[in-house]
Design an enzyme around this catalytic site. Structure first.
Site, PDB file in Angstrom:
ATOM      1  N   ASP A   1      42.802  -6.153 -58.315  1.00 53.32           N
ATOM      2  CA  ASP A   1      42.232  -5.510 -57.171  1.00 53.32           C
ATOM      3  C   ASP A   1      41.158  -4.966 -57.683  1.00 53.32           C
ATOM      4  OD1 ASP A   1      42.333  -2.071 -56.826  1.00 53.32           O
ATOM      5  OD2 ASP A   1      43.503  -2.769 -58.456  1.00 53.32           O
TER       6      ASP A   1
ATOM      7  N   CYS B   1      31.316 -23.298 -49.218  1.00 49.90           N
ATOM      8  CA  CYS B   1      32.094 -22.324 -48.733  1.00 49.90           C
ATOM      9  C   CYS B   1      32.494 -22.323 -47.290  1.00 49.90           C
ATOM     10  CB  CYS B   1      31.401 -20.683 -49.053  1.00 49.90           C
ATOM     11  SG  CYS B   1      32.308 -19.493 -48.624  1.00 49.90           S
TER      12      CYS B   1
ATOM     13  N   CYS C   1      28.846 -18.493 -44.240  1.00 53.31           N
ATOM     14  CA  CYS C   1      28.184 -19.785 -44.487  1.00 53.31           C
ATOM     15  C   CYS C   1      28.076 -20.522 -43.567  1.00 53.31           C
ATOM     16  CB  CYS C   1      29.054 -20.119 -45.793  1.00 53.31           C
ATOM     17  SG  CYS C   1      28.713 -19.114 -47.253  1.00 53.31           S
TER      18      CYS C   1
ATOM     19  N   HIS D   1      32.361 -13.352 -46.800  1.00 52.50           N
ATOM     20  CA  HIS D   1      32.108 -14.102 -47.855  1.00 52.50           C
ATOM     21  C   HIS D   1      32.553 -13.838 -49.246  1.00 52.50           C
ATOM     22  CE1 HIS D   1      29.653 -16.976 -50.212  1.00 52.50           C
ATOM     23  NE2 HIS D   1      29.361 -15.770 -51.131  1.00 52.50           N
TER      24      HIS D   1
END
Length: 374
Positions: A267, A305, A310, A335
């Site tokens: 994480d 992506c 994107c 993103h």
């Protein structure tokens, strides 16, 4: 505990990497996996549906912050973290130990508890291992972390030993206090940068009936090679049949290096924090979208992506930040979250094909090719 199961599907031939699955009451997590950080019941700046669309399967919430606001009993009455947030997948909650560590100037730790002042209103709070588990049971997470004692690095050896031994005793108290059958408990290995202490702590915790194990107290300012050294030395002392979680890590290269050493879960706030500050992760390195070089650039951040950001040009994304439009930080956060999930999907595929070493080398080569003007 029948609600939880960790199965190993494949070991990479050239590294210590593992490909597995961690089953919980709210679904199965493919490992190695990355958990976006939803400290206060929200992954900053994005909706829970957008988090799911990024490919994330498990998220993290924080005991300390949620206990202060809105209060763990309020969360319980709202249906637990799952009901309150609308997240349908597994959730892991940190115990609050790292937040206690970060409040060093306004806290005191003894054998019984950590006592500190709220960063919100200055109220005195006393957090015991038992209370940490009580809070997490109210939050209803799938995985509850034990309360541990974190020390800043570097530290005197006697301080590291004291914190490590207290963390072991507190882990036992957390285990004894637990009542929910539908909540797994993960222990946390401490021991600073001392291999002998880390291995001792891992061995002692492994004798207890935890569903998983974490390596804590790293990524607190030590050089990355030191983190890799400790991770590599610790993983073999943890049960092979249970998941291993490296807390608070990290950069894309940190994830790859740690996977190669046997870590299953991660994480970090970096994807969203960097996104809010106009920095995007790509296979060609970091892109600082405010830079003037992107002013009239019609390319997306990455052509391959699928994320919302994107669908737009770099020039448009730069404009959003320059104009201080809130959409800019949102799109770059989406993103970056997507990039981390795509990276981990690639890692899993590479492990299955015994190609992780080549995968890591390829990624490093791409990141190193980033022009300084980006």
């Amino acid at each position: 505990m029948t609600h939880f199961h960790f199965s190993l599907r494949h070991h990479d031939a050239g590294t210590a990497a593992r490909r597995g699955e961690f089953s919980t009451p709210h679904g199965t997590v493919q490992t190695p996996g990355f958990m976006p950080v939803g400290t206060q019941g929200t992954v900053k700046g994005v909706t829970i549906d957008q988090v799911a669309a990024s490919g994330a399967e498990m998220i993290l919430g924080n005991t300390y912050h949620l206990a202060l606001r809105p209060g763990h009993q309020t969360v319980r009455r709202l249906g637990g973290l799952h009901g309150m947030t609308g997240w349908k997948g597994p959730i892991l909650t940190d115990s609050g130990g790292f937040q206690v560590f970060s409040l060093e100037a306004i806290r005191e730790i003894n054998e019984e508890a950590a006592t500190f002042r709220s960063h919100i209103d200055g109220a005195i709070i006393r957090l015991t291992p038992e209370h940490s588990i009580e809070i997490q049971e109210s939050l209803g997470s799938d995985v509850a972390m034990v309360l541990d004692h974190v020390v800043a690095l570097p530290a005197e050896r006697h301080e590291v030993i004291d914190a490590m031994e207290r963390s072991i005793r507190w882990a036992r108290r957390c285990l004894d206090a637990a009542t929910r059958e539908d909540q797994a408990r993960f222990a946390i290995v401490q021991g600073g940068l001392d291999v002998e202490l880390r291995q001792q702590c891992a061995s002692e915790l492994s004798s207890m009936d935890f569903e998983g194990f974490a390596i804590g107290g790293l990524s607190v300012g030590e050089p990355p090679p030191e983190m890799y050294r400790i991770t590599e030395a610790t993983c073999p002392y943890l049960p092979a049949e249970k998941p291993r979680y490296l807390m608070g890590v990290g950069t894309p290269v940190d994830l790859l290096e740690s996977v190669a050493r046997g870590v299953d879960l991660f994480d970090c706030v970096m994807p969203t924090r960097n996104g809010r500050n106009a920095m995007a992760f790509t296979d060609q390195g970091k892109i600082k979208i405010r830079n003037a070089v992107h002013r009239e650039d019609i390319r997306p951040l990455e052509a391959s992506c699928p994320c919302l950001a994107c669908r737009h040009s770099r020039g448009y994304l730069r404009h959003l930040f320059v104009a201080k439009e809130m959409l800019g930080p949102i799109l770059l956060s989406i993103h970056n979250l997507t990039y981390y999930q795509r990276l981990m999907a690639g890692v899993r595929e590479a492990i299955e094909q015994d190609l992780l070493g080549e995968f890591i080398a390829s990624k490093k080569a791409g990141w190193a090719s980033s022009p300084s003007s980006s």
